[in-house]
Motif scaffolding. Structure first.
Motif, PDB file in Angstrom:
ATOM      1  N   LEU A   1      -0.342   0.398   9.879  1.00 14.55           N
ATOM      2  CA  LEU A   1      -0.855  -0.969   9.806  1.00 14.55           C
ATOM      3  C   LEU A   1      -2.084  -1.174  10.683  1.00 14.55           C
ATOM      4  O   LEU A   1      -2.976  -1.941  10.339  1.00 14.55           O
ATOM      5  CB  LEU A   1       0.230  -1.972  10.224  1.00 14.55           C
ATOM      6  CG  LEU A   1       1.514  -1.981   9.406  1.00 14.55           C
ATOM      7  CD1 LEU A   1       2.515  -2.941  10.029  1.00 14.55           C
ATOM      8  CD2 LEU A   1       1.221  -2.372   7.963  1.00 14.55           C
TER       9      LEU A   1
ATOM     10  N   PHE B   1       5.773  -9.596   3.962  1.00 15.65           N
ATOM     11  CA  PHE B   1       5.509  -8.158   3.990  1.00 15.65           C
ATOM     12  C   PHE B   1       6.081  -7.465   2.755  1.00 15.65           C
ATOM     13  O   PHE B   1       6.060  -6.252   2.647  1.00 15.65           O
ATOM     14  CB  PHE B   1       6.129  -7.548   5.253  1.00 15.65           C
ATOM     15  CG  PHE B   1       5.627  -6.174   5.608  1.00 15.65           C
ATOM     16  CD1 PHE B   1       4.361  -5.992   6.139  1.00 15.65           C
ATOM     17  CD2 PHE B   1       6.439  -5.060   5.407  1.00 15.65           C
ATOM     18  CE1 PHE B   1       3.905  -4.723   6.478  1.00 15.65           C
ATOM     19  CE2 PHE B   1       5.994  -3.789   5.740  1.00 15.65           C
ATOM     20  CZ  PHE B   1       4.720  -3.620   6.276  1.00 15.65           C
TER      21      PHE B   1
ATOM     22  N   LYS C   1       5.193  -6.981  -0.423  1.00 17.51           N
ATOM     23  CA  LYS C   1       4.360  -6.066  -1.229  1.00 17.51           C
ATOM     24  C   LYS C   1       4.127  -4.752  -0.495  1.00 17.51           C
ATOM     25  O   LYS C   1       4.222  -3.672  -1.088  1.00 17.51           O
ATOM     26  CB  LYS C   1       3.022  -6.733  -1.558  1.00 17.51           C
ATOM     27  CG  LYS C   1       3.145  -7.898  -2.523  1.00 17.51           C
ATOM     28  CD  LYS C   1       1.770  -8.478  -2.864  1.00 17.51           C
ATOM     29  CE  LYS C   1       1.897  -9.628  -3.848  1.00 17.51           C
ATOM     30  NZ  LYS C   1       0.568 -10.213  -4.191  1.00 17.51           N
ATOM     31  N   GLN C   2       3.839  -4.851   0.803  1.00 17.94           N
ATOM     32  CA  GLN C   2       3.632  -3.635   1.585  1.00 17.94           C
ATOM     33  C   GLN C   2       4.921  -2.828   1.682  1.00 17.94           C
ATOM     34  O   GLN C   2       4.909  -1.597   1.586  1.00 17.94           O
ATOM     35  CB  GLN C   2       3.141  -3.985   2.999  1.00 17.94           C
ATOM     36  CG  GLN C   2       1.787  -4.677   3.040  1.00 17.94           C
ATOM     37  CD  GLN C   2       1.913  -6.188   3.094  1.00 17.94           C
ATOM     38  OE1 GLN C   2       2.718  -6.780   2.356  1.00 17.94           O
ATOM     39  NE2 GLN C   2       1.131  -6.820   3.972  1.00 17.94           N
TER      40      GLN C   2
ATOM     41  N   ILE D   1       5.508  -0.802  -1.457  1.00 19.36           N
ATOM     42  CA  ILE D   1       4.675   0.406  -1.501  1.00 19.36           C
ATOM     43  C   ILE D   1       5.286   1.507  -0.636  1.00 19.36           C
ATOM     44  O   ILE D   1       5.407   2.666  -1.059  1.00 19.36           O
ATOM     45  CB  ILE D   1       3.240   0.085  -1.033  1.00 19.36           C
ATOM     46  CG1 ILE D   1       2.552  -0.817  -2.052  1.00 19.36           C
ATOM     47  CG2 ILE D   1       2.435   1.372  -0.817  1.00 19.36           C
ATOM     48  CD1 ILE D   1       1.220  -1.368  -1.578  1.00 19.36           C
ATOM     49  N   LEU D   2       5.683   1.148   0.567  1.00 14.64           N
ATOM     50  CA  LEU D   2       6.285   2.124   1.471  1.00 14.64           C
ATOM     51  C   LEU D   2       7.587   2.675   0.900  1.00 14.64           C
ATOM     52  O   LEU D   2       7.842   3.883   0.961  1.00 14.64           O
ATOM     53  CB  LEU D   2       6.549   1.475   2.831  1.00 14.64           C
ATOM     54  CG  LEU D   2       5.316   1.114   3.667  1.00 14.64           C
ATOM     55  CD1 LEU D   2       5.708   0.202   4.820  1.00 14.64           C
ATOM     56  CD2 LEU D   2       4.636   2.367   4.186  1.00 14.64           C
TER      57      LEU D   2
ATOM     58  N   ILE E   1      -1.347   4.613   0.578  1.00 13.43           N
ATOM     59  CA  ILE E   1      -0.720   3.791   1.610  1.00 13.43           C
ATOM     60  C   ILE E   1      -1.735   2.965   2.391  1.00 13.43           C
ATOM     61  O   ILE E   1      -1.385   1.958   3.015  1.00 13.43           O
ATOM     62  CB  ILE E   1       0.123   4.687   2.550  1.00 13.43           C
ATOM     63  CG1 ILE E   1       1.363   5.163   1.799  1.00 13.43           C
ATOM     64  CG2 ILE E   1       0.511   3.960   3.826  1.00 13.43           C
ATOM     65  CD1 ILE E   1       2.381   5.872   2.628  1.00 13.43           C
TER      66      ILE E   1
ATOM     67  N   ILE F   1      -1.985  -1.049   2.827  1.00 14.09           N
ATOM     68  CA  ILE F   1      -1.102  -1.924   3.599  1.00 14.09           C
ATOM     69  C   ILE F   1      -1.693  -2.272   4.969  1.00 14.09           C
ATOM     70  O   ILE F   1      -1.120  -3.071   5.707  1.00 14.09           O
ATOM     71  CB  ILE F   1       0.302  -1.319   3.789  1.00 14.09           C
ATOM     72  CG1 ILE F   1       0.267  -0.186   4.826  1.00 14.09           C
ATOM     73  CG2 ILE F   1       0.888  -0.842   2.463  1.00 14.09           C
ATOM     74  CD1 ILE F   1       1.648   0.263   5.264  1.00 14.09           C
ATOM     75  N   ARG F   2      -2.826  -1.710   5.310  1.00 13.82           N
ATOM     76  CA  ARG F   2      -3.402  -1.941   6.637  1.00 13.82           C
ATOM     77  C   ARG F   2      -3.684  -3.414   6.896  1.00 13.82           C
ATOM     78  O   ARG F   2      -3.999  -4.168   5.985  1.00 13.82           O
ATOM     79  CB  ARG F   2      -4.707  -1.152   6.799  1.00 13.82           C
ATOM     80  CG  ARG F   2      -4.531   0.339   6.914  1.00 13.82           C
ATOM     81  CD  ARG F   2      -5.877   1.026   7.010  1.00 13.82           C
ATOM     82  NE  ARG F   2      -5.741   2.474   6.913  1.00 13.82           N
ATOM     83  CZ  ARG F   2      -6.739   3.304   6.648  1.00 13.82           C
ATOM     84  NH1 ARG F   2      -7.969   2.819   6.466  1.00 13.82           N
ATOM     85  NH2 ARG F   2      -6.536   4.609   6.573  1.00 13.82           N
ATOM     86  N   GLU F   3      -3.574  -3.770   8.177  1.00 10.77           N
ATOM     87  CA  GLU F   3      -3.877  -5.126   8.618  1.00 10.77           C
ATOM     88  C   GLU F   3      -5.070  -5.094   9.563  1.00 10.77           C
ATOM     89  O   GLU F   3      -5.363  -4.064  10.171  1.00 10.77           O
ATOM     90  CB  GLU F   3      -2.667  -5.718   9.341  1.00 10.77           C
ATOM     91  CG  GLU F   3      -1.436  -5.833   8.460  1.00 10.77           C
ATOM     92  CD  GLU F   3      -0.175  -6.209   9.235  1.00 10.77           C
ATOM     93  OE1 GLU F   3       0.815  -6.591   8.599  1.00 10.77           O
ATOM     94  OE2 GLU F   3      -0.190  -6.101  10.482  1.00 10.77           O
TER      95      GLU F   3
ATOM     96  N   TYR G   1      -2.541  -7.886  13.103  1.00 12.33           N
ATOM     97  CA  TYR G   1      -1.461  -7.033  13.611  1.00 12.33           C
ATOM     98  C   TYR G   1      -0.977  -7.505  14.973  1.00 12.33           C
ATOM     99  O   TYR G   1       0.231  -7.684  15.191  1.00 12.33           O
ATOM    100  CB  TYR G   1      -1.930  -5.579  13.707  1.00 12.33           C
ATOM    101  CG  TYR G   1      -0.879  -4.670  14.294  1.00 12.33           C
ATOM    102  CD1 TYR G   1       0.105  -4.107  13.487  1.00 12.33           C
ATOM    103  CD2 TYR G   1      -0.827  -4.398  15.672  1.00 12.33           C
ATOM    104  CE1 TYR G   1       1.102  -3.305  14.027  1.00 12.33           C
ATOM    105  CE2 TYR G   1       0.162  -3.601  16.220  1.00 12.33           C
ATOM    106  CZ  TYR G   1       1.115  -3.042  15.389  1.00 12.33           C
ATOM    107  OH  TYR G   1       2.103  -2.264  15.920  1.00 12.33           O
TER     108      TYR G   1
END
Length: 331
Positions: free
Chosen positions: A209, A247, A249-250, A253-254, A311, A314-316, A321
């Protein structure tokens, strides 16, 4: 588990180490921390649990353990464990930190759980306390959560005292926190005492993230510092415990990627950090043996560029964060 060099320090660590942040105190911000401790906060019970987790870590090859003065009784628990075991020639690498004082009085809810003070008197006091609990086992002493606004990297008295400790045989590092990790690390890399770089290692937050510190961590690695990564699981947000609807959707993906690999979200998250060539070791913050074993499965994951690309969505932002991290509830 394979031993690797910690930068150019001369120390060896395993790719995954064990951090004591969740094992040494009844209150912490990790999701589900109260469940990990079975809601039993008796000091003897907690020390026994910490020793069981450390024994399990040792049994599977973990040879790096990290704690801090502010982790409740984490330093004491670790010190007692070390003194009770006969390691012969197979000694672990041990690190601790100074700069925060634990103030929660063994309570879950407190006005302040820890107080930050990077002054010389605190360094001198906590150094004596650390020597009492960890003794000759200590290899690395770090500034706890160094930031630009604390002024610690401009405090000549503190820096010179750290240089004295380094000359006495303990390596010196710093840990980072907050959205300004890169700027703080840049400042730290410029600190020299008597013409020599002061800091031997850096411990930073980096995960799927929050990746903003990567360029500076890479530079630190190139300059010979050992790179230690903490909060690879974002205090539980990168585990199956994260049920935050925002969170979702993220998380999906994970979950999908972990399922493809017949693994778990936490192992996937740690594998993504271990895949970075500038990372020496990643700290597991497990407070249960089962979670430790799950974390260690990261070593079995074959991380590649395609997985990284999938992946990366998904970063913030660092601001997002760290704002979310500040909102996590002590439990």
């Amino acid at each position: 588990m394979e031993l690797v060099p910690l930068g150019q320090t001369g120390l060896s660590v395993t790719r995954i180490g064990l951090g004591m942040a969740a094992l040494g105190r009844p209150g912490y911000i990790n999701l589900g921390h109260n469940e990990d401790l079975n809601h039993n906060y008796d000091e003897q019970v907690m020390e026994a649990q910490s020793h069981e987790v450390m024994d399990a870590a040792w049994a599977v090859g973990v040879r790096y353990f990290d704690t801090a003065r502010s982790y409740g009784l984490g330093e004491l628990f670790l010190g007692n464990w070390l003194k009770a075991r006969n390691f012969a020639d197979d000694t672990p690498t041990i690190s601790s930190k100074w700069g925060y004082t634990y103030t929660a009085d063994w309570k879950i809810e407190a006005d302040k759980h820890e107080v930050k003070d990077h002054s010389l008197p605190v360094l001198n006091r906590q150094w004596e306390e650390t020597k009492e609990t960890l003794g000759d086992f200590l290899d690395l002493y770090q500034i706890h959560s160094a930031t630009l606004d604390s002024g610690v990297l401009e405090n000549s008295q503190v820096l010179n005292r750290l240089a004295e400790l380094k000359n006495e045989g303990v390596l010196i590092g710093l840990s980072l926190s907050g959205a300004n990790q890169p700027e703080t690390l840049a400042k730290a890399l410029s600190v020299h005492i008597d013409g020599k770089k002061l800091f031997d290692t850096v411990q930073a937050t980096y995960n799927l993230l929050e990746t903003s510190a990567e360029p500076m961590l890479r530079q630190a690695h190139e300059e010979g510092l050992g790179v230690i990564i903490k909060e690879a699981l974002a205090n539980g947000r990168l585990t199956s415990r994260n049920d935050d609807s925002q969170f979702a959707k993220q998380f999906q993906i994970l979950s999908q990627e972990a399922k493809k690999l017949n693994s778990t979200i936490d192992a996937l998250a740690i594998a993504g950090v271990l895949a970075q060539p500038w990372v020496d070791t990643v700290l597991s913050g497990a407070a249960r043996i089962a979670h430790l074993h799950s974390n260690l499965k990261a070593l079995e994951i074959n991380w590649d560029d395609n997985l990284s690309d999938r992946i990366s969505v998904i970063r913030e932002s660092p601001q997002t964060y760290w704002n979310i991290r500040k909102s996590l509830v002590w439990n």
